[in-house]
Design an enzyme around this catalytic site. Structure first.
Site, PDB file in Angstrom:
ATOM      1  N   HIS A  54       0.865  -1.175   0.000  1.00  0.00           N
ATOM      2  CA  HIS A  54       0.000   0.000   0.000  1.00  0.00           C
ATOM      3  C   HIS A  54       0.905   1.229   0.000  1.00  0.00           C
ATOM      4  O   HIS A  54       1.742   1.396   0.883  1.00  0.00           O
ATOM      5  CB  HIS A  54      -0.907   0.017   1.226  1.00  0.00           C
ATOM      6  N   CYS A  55       0.767   2.066  -1.017  1.00  0.00           N
ATOM      7  CA  CYS A  55       1.620   3.242  -1.161  1.00  0.00           C
ATOM      8  C   CYS A  55       0.946   4.441  -0.498  1.00  0.00           C
ATOM      9  O   CYS A  55      -0.103   4.908  -0.964  1.00  0.00           O
ATOM     10  CB  CYS A  55       1.874   3.526  -2.639  1.00  0.00           C
TER      11      CYS A  55
END
Length: 92
Positions: free
Chosen positions: A31-32
């Site tokens: 997850h960025c």
């Protein structure tokens, strides 16, 4: 085909549940937080474009800063002006 007990949906075998987005992502990488999305099968391209764009922008900023610093130092050396960070000192 697998079943995610958190999403309550049928998902692909390579999918993983993202706790930040609360959804399953095919070929989940991470997850960025900068893009505020999960990096997986459908968005590797935009992720790489964002990373390369950031590197190009950083390179341009460093190149312009080096050029301006060189101009300031050459100007000071050529005219014998004492200065602090490119601003001439005026003595009355």
């Amino acid at each position: 085909v697998a079943y995610c007990r958190h999403c309550k949906h049928s998902v692909q075998l390579d999918s993983k549940h993202c706790w930040d987005c609360n959804k399953c992502v095919a070929n989940f990488d991470h997850h960025c937080p900068w893009l505020n999305t999960c990096i997986g099968t459908r968005n590797y391209g935009p992720f790489y474009v964002a990373i390369w764009g950031l590197l190009v922008m950083l390179g341009l900023i460093l190149a312009v800063a080096a050029f301006l610093l060189e101009q300031i130092l050459n100007t000071e050396a050529g005219h014998g002006i004492q200065s602090d960070y490119g601003f001439a000192k005026w003595h009355l």
